[in-house]
Write an enzyme that holds these catalytic residues in place. Structure first.
Site, PDB file in Angstrom:
ATOM      1  N   CYS A 331      25.546  27.209 -18.494  1.00 50.08           N
ATOM      2  CA  CYS A 331      25.197  26.675 -19.815  1.00 50.08           C
ATOM      3  C   CYS A 331      25.627  27.673 -20.871  1.00 50.08           C
ATOM      4  O   CYS A 331      25.584  28.888 -20.627  1.00 50.08           O
ATOM      5  CB  CYS A 331      23.687  26.452 -19.943  1.00 50.08           C
ATOM      6  SG  CYS A 331      23.057  25.077 -18.984  1.00 50.08           S
ATOM      7  N   THR A 334      25.236  28.370 -28.809  1.00 51.41           N
ATOM      8  CA  THR A 334      24.991  29.135 -30.030  1.00 51.41           C
ATOM      9  C   THR A 334      23.943  28.363 -30.815  1.00 51.41           C
ATOM     10  O   THR A 334      24.101  27.159 -31.052  1.00 51.41           O
ATOM     11  CB  THR A 334      26.269  29.261 -30.879  1.00 51.41           C
ATOM     12  OG1 THR A 334      27.317  29.815 -30.081  1.00 51.41           O
ATOM     13  CG2 THR A 334      26.039  30.161 -32.083  1.00 51.41           C
ATOM     14  N   TYR A 343      30.527  32.912 -33.453  1.00 52.54           N
ATOM     15  CA  TYR A 343      29.707  33.438 -32.366  1.00 52.54           C
ATOM     16  C   TYR A 343      29.969  32.709 -31.046  1.00 52.54           C
ATOM     17  O   TYR A 343      29.881  33.309 -29.971  1.00 52.54           O
ATOM     18  CB  TYR A 343      28.222  33.356 -32.719  1.00 52.54           C
ATOM     19  CG  TYR A 343      27.797  34.333 -33.795  1.00 52.54           C
ATOM     20  CD1 TYR A 343      27.805  35.700 -33.565  1.00 52.54           C
ATOM     21  CD2 TYR A 343      27.396  33.878 -35.045  1.00 52.54           C
ATOM     22  CE1 TYR A 343      27.414  36.595 -34.548  1.00 52.54           C
ATOM     23  CE2 TYR A 343      26.998  34.769 -36.046  1.00 52.54           C
ATOM     24  CZ  TYR A 343      27.014  36.122 -35.787  1.00 52.54           C
ATOM     25  OH  TYR A 343      26.634  37.010 -36.757  1.00 52.54           O
ATOM     26  N   GLU A 365      31.243  25.443 -16.142  1.00 56.34           N
ATOM     27  CA  GLU A 365      30.773  24.306 -15.363  1.00 56.34           C
ATOM     28  C   GLU A 365      30.950  23.038 -16.176  1.00 56.34           C
ATOM     29  O   GLU A 365      30.665  23.001 -17.364  1.00 56.34           O
ATOM     30  CB  GLU A 365      29.300  24.522 -14.995  1.00 56.34           C
ATOM     31  CG  GLU A 365      28.759  23.513 -14.007  1.00 56.34           C
ATOM     32  CD  GLU A 365      27.372  23.896 -13.504  1.00 56.34           C
ATOM     33  OE1 GLU A 365      26.408  23.161 -13.783  1.00 56.34           O
ATOM     34  OE2 GLU A 365      27.260  24.942 -12.833  1.00 56.34           O
TER      35      GLU A 365
END
Length: 475
Positions: A331, A334, A343, A365
């Site tokens: 996972c 931001t 970022y 993934e």
């Protein structure tokens, strides 16, 4: 609307609903009614806009509904039952074959859209000669890697598929995927259940459902400690908690610091409560991933920004301690207050820096969210173009580079390298060869993008020693 006053709107109805688009203009997209609630004096309707992302779902008032185009839910046709049991349909080999073919087609369609036409050629080890034209008119050759040993498939399924071929989810892997099984979606999980979250100096509006305790979902604001991520029901409880909470940074080891940016590595087994709280917060903004309370198989890398009050969470990514599919991210998120500031790309770059230290290639993934896919495509494009543009000729000959070499330099998996070249539309067929044509527009666009990219990972500031988790009895 007066003609339709007597008509009752129920769950499952569809009709146009008024909303503002990005240009702040009125539009009437078709929406489905997911829930109806009565409040004193009027009704409210929770709507999902068809073909729009679920994060735009909202409660609306009756005056925003176009009753003239109301569509009632279609009644399901009665089907003969098998063995007289209600709800069980007779099965036949023909139906099963059609279902399997359909699922196989949808999966192939997904893979091809993600990795492009050349995906299967890489996996079968076929050699594809590439040439590409440079800005100044010279030609360079890009030689794909030599065929290597193919990884064995477990159980005969496609190595990128996480479900069995008949569409029934296989038993969960011990290493624990975070991909959501959408077959269990119900009306509860389709609706946002938290109105607002206060995290430090920010107030966040959740996009999706997150399984916080039921008693907290009725509160106007859910309060979180920004350092340990504990959830509390009131500001008074938060203030009392802060007098006792000693954390001013995420638990775990700080493995990177440059300027005000730091990364902390958190073991999901050693810091279970923090990891679970992080997953609960992340689920508010990630729809395509599920929430595992068993965080033992995962490492969490939390990016923070430092000031005089402490290390404030900006975003994070998680990864499996052991991944058989070469995933270097499970996972990635931001937080909304920090989005569109570079970022996200920094998180992605950091994940690949870890892969470089580990001496591996990696890939995120699947499936990626819409925003995640945009970020990864942008990162892959900039990273690969940076390498191609820095190639220099030796002895007057055209420089050569292989797909394998690009993959080794960047730690980006070969399939992602090729899909990016295809996405950039660089590949053309010319005189029996595959040509990569770097146009002036692509070169100038890349240079502009790199000028705006101020945040970069400095490998010298990374203090990270990878662990061999396979030798550990229980991680």
């Amino acid at each position: 609307q007066s003609a339709a006053r007597g008509v009752e709107i129920i769950e499952g109805c569809r009709l146009p609903v008024l909303r503002k688009n990005q240009e702040n203009e009125d539009e009437w997209p078709l929406a489905e009614i997911l829930s109806v609630k009565d409040i004193p004096g009027r009704k409210l309707y929770y709507v999902h806009y068809i073909d729009f992302n679920k994060r735009l779902d909202e409660w609306v008032t009756p005056d925003r509904l176009d009753m003239k185009k109301l569509q009632f839910p279609k009644k399901e046709a009665k089907t003969p039952t098998k063995n007289g049991l209600p709800g069980s349909r007779p099965s036949s080999p023909e139906r099963d074959v059609v279902r399997m073919l359909f699922l196989e087609y949808k999966y192939r369609e997904y893979v091809e859209s993600l990795l492009g036409f050349f995906f299967f050629k890489v996996k079968t080890g076929l050699i594809l000669p590439f040439f590409f034209f440079w800005k100044n008119g010279t030609t360079r050759r890009l030689i794909p890697s030599q065929p290597g040993r193919k990884r064995k498939n477990c159980g005969g399924t496609d190595e990128d598929s996480q479900d069995s071929s008949d569409g029934i989810p296989s038993a969960p892997r011990m290493t624990g995927s975070l991909v959501s099984d959408r077959s269990h979606d119900d009306i509860v999980t389709r609706m946002k259940n938290i109105d607002c979250i206060e995290l430090g100096r920010h107030r966040l509006k959740p996009w999706y459902f997150s399984p916080y305790p039921q008693e907290l979902t009725t509160l106007p604001i859910l309060y979180l400690c920004e350092f340990c991520l504990k959830y509390l029901k009131s500001l008074k409880c938060l203030q009392r908690h802060l007098t006792k909470c000693n954390l001013r940074h995420p638990p775990g080891n700080e493995i990177y610091r440059k300027g005000t940016i730091s990364f902390f590595e958190i073991d999901g087994r050693k810091n279970k409560t923090y990891s679970q709280n992080l997953c609960l917060l992340a689920k508010c903004f990630l729809d395509h991933k599920t929430l595992y309370y068993d965080t033992d198989p995962f490492l969490f890398y939390v990016m923070t920004e430092y000031d005089s009050k402490g290390f404030h969470i900006v975003g994070y990514f998680s990864k499996e301690k052991e991944s058989t599919e070469d995933y270097n991210v499970a996972c990635i998120l931001t937080l909304p207050p920090y989005q569109r500031r570079g970022y996200g790309k920094l998180l992605i770059e950091f994940s690949y820096e870890l892969s470089k230290v580990e001496g591996k290639t990696g890939t995120p993934e699947k499936p990626l969210s819409d925003l995640g896919l945009l970020s990864y495509r942008s990162y892959w494009s900039q990273t690969i173009l940076e390498i191609l543009m820095n190639l220099k000729s030796e002895n007057g000959e055209r420089p050569q580079i292989t797909i394998n070499e690009i993959s080794e330099i960047t730690s980006v998996k070969k399939e992602d390298v090729i899909s990016t070249l295809q996405y950039l539309n660089l590949i053309n067929y010319y005189k029996g060869q595959y040509i990569l044509n770097l146009s002036e527009d692509i070169v100038e666009g890349h240079e502009r993008a790199m000028q705006k990219r101020h945040l970069r990972i400095d490998p010298k500031c990374l203090h990270f020693t990878p662990k061999d988790w396979s030798k550990r009895g229980k991680w």
